[in-house]
Scaffold this motif. Structure first.
Motif, PDB file in Angstrom:
ATOM      1  N   MET A   1       0.802  -1.117  -0.129  1.00  0.00           N
ATOM      2  CA  MET A   1       0.004  -0.026   0.014  1.00  0.00           C
ATOM      3  C   MET A   1       0.981   1.246  -0.143  1.00  0.00           C
ATOM      4  SD  MET A   1      -3.421   0.711   0.455  1.00  0.00           S
ATOM      5  CE  MET A   1      -4.116  -0.371   1.628  1.00  0.00           C
ATOM      6  N   ALA A   2       1.938   1.306   0.795  1.00  0.00           N
ATOM      7  CA  ALA A   2       2.932   2.406   0.799  1.00  0.00           C
ATOM      8  C   ALA A   2       3.494   2.776  -0.250  1.00  0.00           C
ATOM      9  CB  ALA A   2       3.691   2.325   2.157  1.00  0.00           C
ATOM     10  N   PHE A   3       3.961   1.535  -0.996  1.00  0.00           N
ATOM     11  CA  PHE A   3       4.547   1.725  -2.312  1.00  0.00           C
ATOM     12  C   PHE A   3       3.646   2.329  -3.605  1.00  0.00           C
ATOM     13  CE2 PHE A   3       5.231  -0.043  -6.606  1.00  0.00           C
ATOM     14  CZ  PHE A   3       6.542   0.480  -6.871  1.00  0.00           C
ATOM     15  N   LEU A   4       2.484   1.841  -3.463  1.00  0.00           N
ATOM     16  CA  LEU A   4       1.452   2.460  -4.559  1.00  0.00           C
ATOM     17  C   LEU A   4       1.216   3.672  -4.051  1.00  0.00           C
ATOM     18  CD1 LEU A   4      -1.225  -0.513  -4.526  1.00  0.00           C
ATOM     19  CD2 LEU A   4       0.645   0.011  -6.277  1.00  0.00           C
ATOM     20  N   VAL A   5       0.962   4.139  -2.846  1.00  0.00           N
ATOM     21  CA  VAL A   5       0.906   5.832  -2.645  1.00  0.00           C
ATOM     22  C   VAL A   5       2.162   6.379  -2.964  1.00  0.00           C
ATOM     23  CG1 VAL A   5       0.631   7.254  -0.652  1.00  0.00           C
ATOM     24  CG2 VAL A   5      -0.813   5.052  -0.543  1.00  0.00           C
ATOM     25  N   GLN A   6       3.355   6.008  -2.673  1.00  0.00           N
ATOM     26  CA  GLN A   6       4.329   6.805  -3.048  1.00  0.00           C
ATOM     27  C   GLN A   6       4.430   6.890  -4.750  1.00  0.00           C
ATOM     28  OE1 GLN A   6       8.297   4.862  -2.585  1.00  0.00           O
ATOM     29  NE2 GLN A   6       9.373   6.409  -2.510  1.00  0.00           N
ATOM     30  N   GLN A   7       4.180   5.979  -5.320  1.00  0.00           N
ATOM     31  CA  GLN A   7       3.907   5.801  -6.973  1.00  0.00           C
ATOM     32  C   GLN A   7       3.131   7.079  -7.283  1.00  0.00           C
ATOM     33  OE1 GLN A   7       6.275   3.913  -8.644  1.00  0.00           O
ATOM     34  NE2 GLN A   7       4.765   2.946  -9.738  1.00  0.00           N
ATOM     35  N   LEU A   8       2.155   7.258  -6.681  1.00  0.00           N
ATOM     36  CA  LEU A   8       1.103   8.476  -6.947  1.00  0.00           C
ATOM     37  C   LEU A   8       1.982   9.900  -7.037  1.00  0.00           C
ATOM     38  CD1 LEU A   8      -2.029   7.673  -4.924  1.00  0.00           C
ATOM     39  CD2 LEU A   8      -1.798   7.115  -7.127  1.00  0.00           C
ATOM     40  N   CYS A   9       3.010   9.901  -6.035  1.00  0.00           N
ATOM     41  CA  CYS A   9       3.493  11.090  -5.874  1.00  0.00           C
ATOM     42  C   CYS A   9       4.609  11.330  -6.730  1.00  0.00           C
ATOM     43  CB  CYS A   9       3.756  11.262  -4.494  1.00  0.00           C
ATOM     44  SG  CYS A   9       2.373  11.493  -3.218  1.00  0.00           S
ATOM     45  N   THR A  10       5.281  10.279  -7.177  1.00  0.00           N
ATOM     46  CA  THR A  10       6.620  10.346  -7.820  1.00  0.00           C
ATOM     47  C   THR A  10       6.383   9.963  -9.270  1.00  0.00           C
ATOM     48  OG1 THR A  10       7.016   7.903  -7.263  1.00  0.00           O
ATOM     49  CG2 THR A  10       7.817   9.758  -5.665  1.00  0.00           C
ATOM     50  N   SER A  11       5.677   8.894  -9.638  1.00  0.00           N
ATOM     51  CA  SER A  11       5.509   8.503 -11.150  1.00  0.00           C
ATOM     52  C   SER A  11       5.174   9.598 -12.069  1.00  0.00           C
ATOM     53  CB  SER A  11       4.461   7.356 -11.300  1.00  0.00           C
ATOM     54  OG  SER A  11       4.683   6.994 -12.686  1.00  0.00           O
ATOM     55  N   GLN A  12       5.845   9.643 -13.194  1.00  0.00           N
ATOM     56  CA  GLN A  12       5.418  10.612 -14.133  1.00  0.00           C
ATOM     57  C   GLN A  12       4.653  10.144 -15.543  1.00  0.00           C
ATOM     58  OE1 GLN A  12       5.935  14.126 -13.807  1.00  0.00           O
ATOM     59  NE2 GLN A  12       6.569  13.410 -11.833  1.00  0.00           N
ATOM     60  N   LYS A  18      -2.518   5.449 -13.747  1.00  0.00           N
ATOM     61  CA  LYS A  18      -3.915   5.038 -13.897  1.00  0.00           C
ATOM     62  C   LYS A  18      -3.829   3.455 -13.335  1.00  0.00           C
ATOM     63  CE  LYS A  18      -4.145   6.274 -18.458  1.00  0.00           C
ATOM     64  NZ  LYS A  18      -4.444   6.663 -19.615  1.00  0.00           N
ATOM     65  N   GLN A  19      -2.974   2.609 -13.427  1.00  0.00           N
ATOM     66  CA  GLN A  19      -2.968   1.123 -13.046  1.00  0.00           C
ATOM     67  C   GLN A  19      -2.767   1.474 -11.502  1.00  0.00           C
ATOM     68  OE1 GLN A  19      -3.764  -1.809 -14.244  1.00  0.00           O
ATOM     69  NE2 GLN A  19      -4.197  -0.431 -16.141  1.00  0.00           N
ATOM     70  N   THR A  20      -1.973   2.307 -10.963  1.00  0.00           N
ATOM     71  CA  THR A  20      -1.985   2.217  -9.571  1.00  0.00           C
ATOM     72  C   THR A  20      -3.045   3.071  -8.970  1.00  0.00           C
ATOM     73  OG1 THR A  20       0.507   2.740  -9.872  1.00  0.00           O
ATOM     74  CG2 THR A  20      -0.540   3.463  -7.801  1.00  0.00           C
ATOM     75  N   VAL A  21      -3.819   3.872  -9.566  1.00  0.00           N
ATOM     76  CA  VAL A  21      -5.264   4.535  -9.176  1.00  0.00           C
ATOM     77  C   VAL A  21      -6.015   3.316  -8.984  1.00  0.00           C
ATOM     78  CG1 VAL A  21      -6.893   5.939  -9.768  1.00  0.00           C
ATOM     79  CG2 VAL A  21      -4.577   6.715  -9.748  1.00  0.00           C
ATOM     80  N   LYS A  22      -6.236   2.501 -10.183  1.00  0.00           N
ATOM     81  CA  LYS A  22      -7.211   1.570 -10.166  1.00  0.00           C
ATOM     82  C   LYS A  22      -7.227   0.500  -9.011  1.00  0.00           C
ATOM     83  CE  LYS A  22      -8.226   1.827 -14.962  1.00  0.00           C
ATOM     84  NZ  LYS A  22      -8.201   1.187 -16.532  1.00  0.00           N
ATOM     85  N   HIS A  23      -5.932  -0.056  -8.862  1.00  0.00           N
ATOM     86  CA  HIS A  23      -5.326  -0.774  -7.658  1.00  0.00           C
ATOM     87  C   HIS A  23      -5.931  -0.132  -6.348  1.00  0.00           C
ATOM     88  CE1 HIS A  23      -3.579  -3.957  -9.757  1.00  0.00           C
ATOM     89  NE2 HIS A  23      -2.667  -3.270 -10.267  1.00  0.00           N
ATOM     90  N   LEU A  24      -5.643   0.940  -6.102  1.00  0.00           N
ATOM     91  CA  LEU A  24      -6.070   1.782  -4.750  1.00  0.00           C
ATOM     92  C   LEU A  24      -7.477   1.706  -4.715  1.00  0.00           C
ATOM     93  CD1 LEU A  24      -3.195   4.626  -4.762  1.00  0.00           C
ATOM     94  CD2 LEU A  24      -3.536   2.211  -3.237  1.00  0.00           C
ATOM     95  N   GLY A  25      -8.290   1.988  -5.765  1.00  0.00           N
ATOM     96  CA  GLY A  25      -9.594   1.962  -5.747  1.00  0.00           C
ATOM     97  C   GLY A  25     -10.356   0.802  -5.381  1.00  0.00           C
ATOM     98  N   PHE A  26      -9.473  -0.187  -4.959  1.00  0.00           N
ATOM     99  CA  PHE A  26      -9.895  -1.662  -4.698  1.00  0.00           C
ATOM    100  C   PHE A  26      -9.610  -1.764  -3.279  1.00  0.00           C
ATOM    101  CE2 PHE A  26     -10.112  -2.890  -9.427  1.00  0.00           C
ATOM    102  CZ  PHE A  26     -11.592  -3.253  -9.425  1.00  0.00           C
ATOM    103  N   ILE A  27      -8.428  -1.318  -2.820  1.00  0.00           N
ATOM    104  CA  ILE A  27      -7.916  -1.935  -1.752  1.00  0.00           C
ATOM    105  C   ILE A  27      -7.724  -0.735  -0.612  1.00  0.00           C
ATOM    106  CG2 ILE A  27      -6.692  -3.721  -2.626  1.00  0.00           C
ATOM    107  CD1 ILE A  27      -4.071  -2.187  -2.431  1.00  0.00           C
TER     108      ILE A  27
END
Length: 223
Positions: A1-12, A18-27
């Motif tokens: 979960m922490a890794f996915l949240v970090q992706q939101l702030c760092t990935s360009q 979009k894939q990260t966002v969809k995963h977080l929408g489930f979990i």
């Protein structure tokens, strides 16, 4: 979960986002770090499809969350029209009966002069504020402020399922009737029929002001 949240702030990379966002929408339900990260993306991304994906995920995990609600209301007021539509649809899903959302939308209705914003306010209030007196008054006010047929239609839709109409609603419907096109007048006649109002002698294209005037007189009669 922490890794996915970090992706939101760092990935360009928008595809990764979009894939990260969809995963977080489930979990990520009710996780404050996830919600804060998604809100950050909504407010900073310039990619519209990414913003749409984030709004969808926020609606999956942020029911009745005031930060999420405020973010979607911001989008109603500032985003491009396709994004406003998605924000309105998802706000209607997550904020039913939420007083913060109702109050915020009413406040926005009072100050905006932008017609698409009015339309999405009317749409959202019609879903989340059924029977709320202040919301009904805001919708009536939008009718008088606007000359837009679609805005009027959305306000009429919001009145459709109210258990009772007061004289202020009836006066607003009479006002709409003065400029309404065929499909709006037909919709209102069907609403009257559903309420058991006698429409014999009236066609779908005829004015129904006399019928509404009769209803208003009945409301004003002492019991």
């Amino acid at each position: 979960m922490a890794f996915l949240v970090q992706q939101l702030c760092t990935s360009q990379d928008n595809a990764v986002l979009k894939q990260t966002v969809k995963h977080l929408g489930f979990i990520g339900a009710n996780n404050p770090d996830v919600i804060a990260g998604l809100i950050h993306v909504v407010r900073t991304t310039i990619d519209e499809p990414t913003r749409w994906a984030v709004i969808q995920s926020l609606s999956e995990i942020g029911t009745d969350n005031n930060d999420v609600i405020q973010t979607l209301i911001e989008q109603l007021n500032t985003a491009r029209i396709p994004t406003r539509r998605i924000a309105a649809q998802n706000l209607a899903k997550i904020a039913v009966g939420n007083q913060y959302a109702i109050t915020s939308l009413i406040s926005l209705a009072q100050i905006t002069e932008e017609e698409h914003t009015r339309q999405y306010i009317a749409y959202s209030l019609g879903f989340i504020a059924k029977g709320n007196r202040e919301a009904v008054n805001a919708l009536i006010d939008l009718i008088y402020k606007s000359s837009d047929e679609y805005t009027h239609n959305l306000c009429v839709d919001a009145f459709k399922n109210l258990p009772e109409w007061n004289k202020d609603i009836i006066n607003a419907l009479i006002y709409v009737d003065q400029t309404a096109e065929f499909h709006t007048r037909l919709k209102m006649l069907m609403m009257l029929k559903k309420r058991g109002v006698n429409i014999n002698g009236y066609t779908s294209a005829s004015s129904f002001r006399p019928l509404l005037g009769q209803m208003k007189e009945e409301i004003n009669q002492p019991e």
